[in-house]
Design an enzyme around this catalytic site. Structure first.
Site: not given
Lengths: 148, 420
Positions: B137, B214, B217, B240, B378
């Site tokens: 991202h 990261d 997600q 999220k 993104c």
């Protein structure tokens, strides 16, 4: 479905599938790139100006149906226009798609097919990408425009 | 053999999600969009919030609002306790060793920026390399570009295969004696690819290279255990995982956090200030300058409590089933090409359709009440690598149903009708 059809009228679907003047102009003397990063739309408008008049106009690129059809219809309506006439048409078209003047659509001919865009505010920048790009091409040869 | 049977038996007794019942916990799912029932398939962008979260935040403001770590009065104590309980909950959610390894930030983006500036920047020099992947991202690309520009280090990138799987061989080759840091996404937000991060962390650690993951997600879909993974940093966003916006988490190994300089200066991150010099607070407060997002942290605590109450395994199994069903049904529509078909995927179906731009598809689907994301997600370098300007992306959450996948499929057919 009815308001979807008001956005995606037959003429828009047709111009999306078979865009007019969808080619480079090898002897263009004005050109600009337009970019709508959010959608990934990107197009280049080519203009051949002579004696202050748009003699030929073409475009290439990728984009959604609205941006492509708008570009295609724009090229049809711009041939033979002077820079001032092109500017005036830009203003009227812009007012139509942002919905700032509901009366203005009359007299825009085929471009009126894009009037439905004003009911879809997030799509206005798709409809205006080619127009902003043309304006950049006419004013600053070789420029890039972004509708973000 | 016996073990296999045991697993089968466990599979059989595992309670499946009562989706219809849990949908009632999400007030927004009752609303209509343009007269149609909302079908919310944009969970990778942000998830909807259960009443437990909405109510917790309302109650906090209605009964307990005060600043934290300051006052001696009752409300300040209650706000502080709520805020610190949230930290304990997050530590448990990630299986961190200690609560103080949890830093509250605005979101995964801020977490990555914090590590880039306070950990990356001091250790990167000209000639060094920073390694990311092409499927990151923008929030896991741009902070590193900024640090590389400031230090003269080089940004190296691991490519993907055409099916959206990371090129793990190339990853191994790009880990060099110059590599100072690896930053990689756990799950691709654009394609849903689950990266083999445990293996990747092992490979990096074999060369003493620290790794930031990261997890923005991944956190809603995959059980995350930072100790098992061994990662040095893990970042995720509250919004999220069914929590509020504006709150996120940076997990960092204690020894790293202790050695790092502060990211921002201000109140709460200090022990003592004179005009001549300041003594910084201990971790994690050293990294939490200014009044934090107290309501956000407390709301996140409620969200994680809700998610764990439902059961992360049950949620993951339900989403897996939805993804399989959507992969099959959407993939069968003429002209549709699925983008990202990695073996391990979570919660995301990205696709393109011959002759129909994703943006037009998104508009037609919205007209049917179906919310999906269209565009570059993104992740523009990934789109470039795949040679696509944009895709349509349906992403699933715990409250989605097979009927909603059917609505998606019907909407795609309608788009064909309108646009082809």
């Amino acid at each position: 479905m009815s308001d979807l059809r008001s956005l995606y009228q037959e003429i828009i679907v047709d111009h999306n599938k078979h865009p007019r003047n969808f080619h480079r102009l090898p002897d263009a003397n004005r050109a600009a790139e337009g970019d709508n990063p959010l959608c990934g739309d990107r197009l280049t408008v080519y203009v051949k100006m002579a004696d202050g008049v748009i003699r030929e106009i073409g475009f290439v690129g990728t984009g959604c149906a609205i941006s492509k059809a708008s570009a295609s219809l724009m090229t049809e309506s711009m041939a033979g226009k002077t820079e001032q006439e092109a500017d005036a048409l830009f203003e009227r078209f812009h007012a139509m798609v942002v919905g700032s003047d509901r009366q203005i659509r009359s007299g825009l001919g085929k471009l009126e097919a894009l009037a439905g865009v004003r009911e879809f505010p997030v799509r206005v920048k798709c409809a205006t990408l080619a127009w902003h790009t043309l304006r950049t091409a006419l004013k600053t040869p070789g420029g890039t425009v972004s509708t973000e | 053999m016996k073990r296999g049977n045991e697993i089968l038996a466990l599979e059989a007794i595992r309670p499946s999600l009562d989706v219809e019942r849990l949908r009632e916990d999400f007030p927004i799912l009752r609303r209509k969009v343009g007269g149609k029932s909302l079908v919310y398939l944009d969970n990778a962008a942000t998830t909807q919030k259960p009443r437990a979260v909405i109510e917790t935040i309302r109650r906090y403001y209605a009964t307990s609002n005060a600043n934290v770590h300051r006052g001696v009065h009752t409300l300040s104590d209650r706000a502080t306790r709520g805020y610190e309980e949230a930290r304990v909950r997050v530590a448990r959610f990630l299986n961190a060793r200690e609560d103080r390894e949890i830093v509250f930030v605005r979101g995964a983006t801020e977490a990555i920026n914090l590590v880039a500036q306070s950990f990356g920047r001091p250790r990167l020099r000209r000639g060094d390399e920073m390694l990311i992947t092409v499927m990151e991202h923008h929030s896991n690309i741009v902070p590193w570009q900024m640090v590389c520009a400031a230090t003269g280090a080089a940004l190296k990138v691991v490519p993907v295969h055409g099916d959206g799987e990371l090129d793990i061989v190339a990853y191994g080759e790009r880990l060099s004696h110059r590599t100072r840091l690896v930053a990689v996404t756990h799950v691709s937000n654009a394609l849903g690819t689950v990266n083999p991060i445990r293996e990747m962390i092992g490979m990096a650690h074999g060369r003493n290279i620290p790794v930031l993951v990261d997890g923005a997600q991944a956190a809603p879909h995959v059980k995350v255990d930072v100790r098992e993974l061994g990662c040095d940093f893990y970042a995720f966003s509250g919004h999220k995982v069914y929590g509020p916006t504006g709150i996120g988490v940076l997990y960092g190994k204690r020894e790293h956090l202790e050695a790092m300089p502060p990211y921002q200066g201000g109140g709460d991150m200090i022990l003592r200030v004179t005009i001549e010099r300041t003594t910084y607070n201990e971790i994690p407060y050293k990294f939490e300058a200014g009044t934090p997002n107290i309501a956000g942290a407390i709301g996140l605590c409620a969200a994680l409590g809700y998610l764990d109450g439902i059961g992360r395994e049950a949620v993951a199994a339900h989403e897996r089933e939805l993804l399989d069903y959507a992969t099959e049904t959407v993939g069968k529509i003429p002209g549709v090409r699925l983008v990202g078909t990695a073996r391990e995927k979570a919660g995301i179906l990205s696709f393109v359709m011959e002759g129909v731009h994703p943006h037009d598809l998104g508009t037609v689907l919205d007209h049917e009440g179906v919310a999906i994301r269209t565009g570059h997600h993104c992740a523009m370098p990934l789109m470039d690598a795949l040679g696509l300007p944009a895709t349509a992306r349906a992403s699933f959450g715990m409250y989605n149903t097979r009927a909603e996948v059917d609505a998606l499929v019907e909407g795609i057919w309608k788009a064909r009708e309108v646009l082809l």
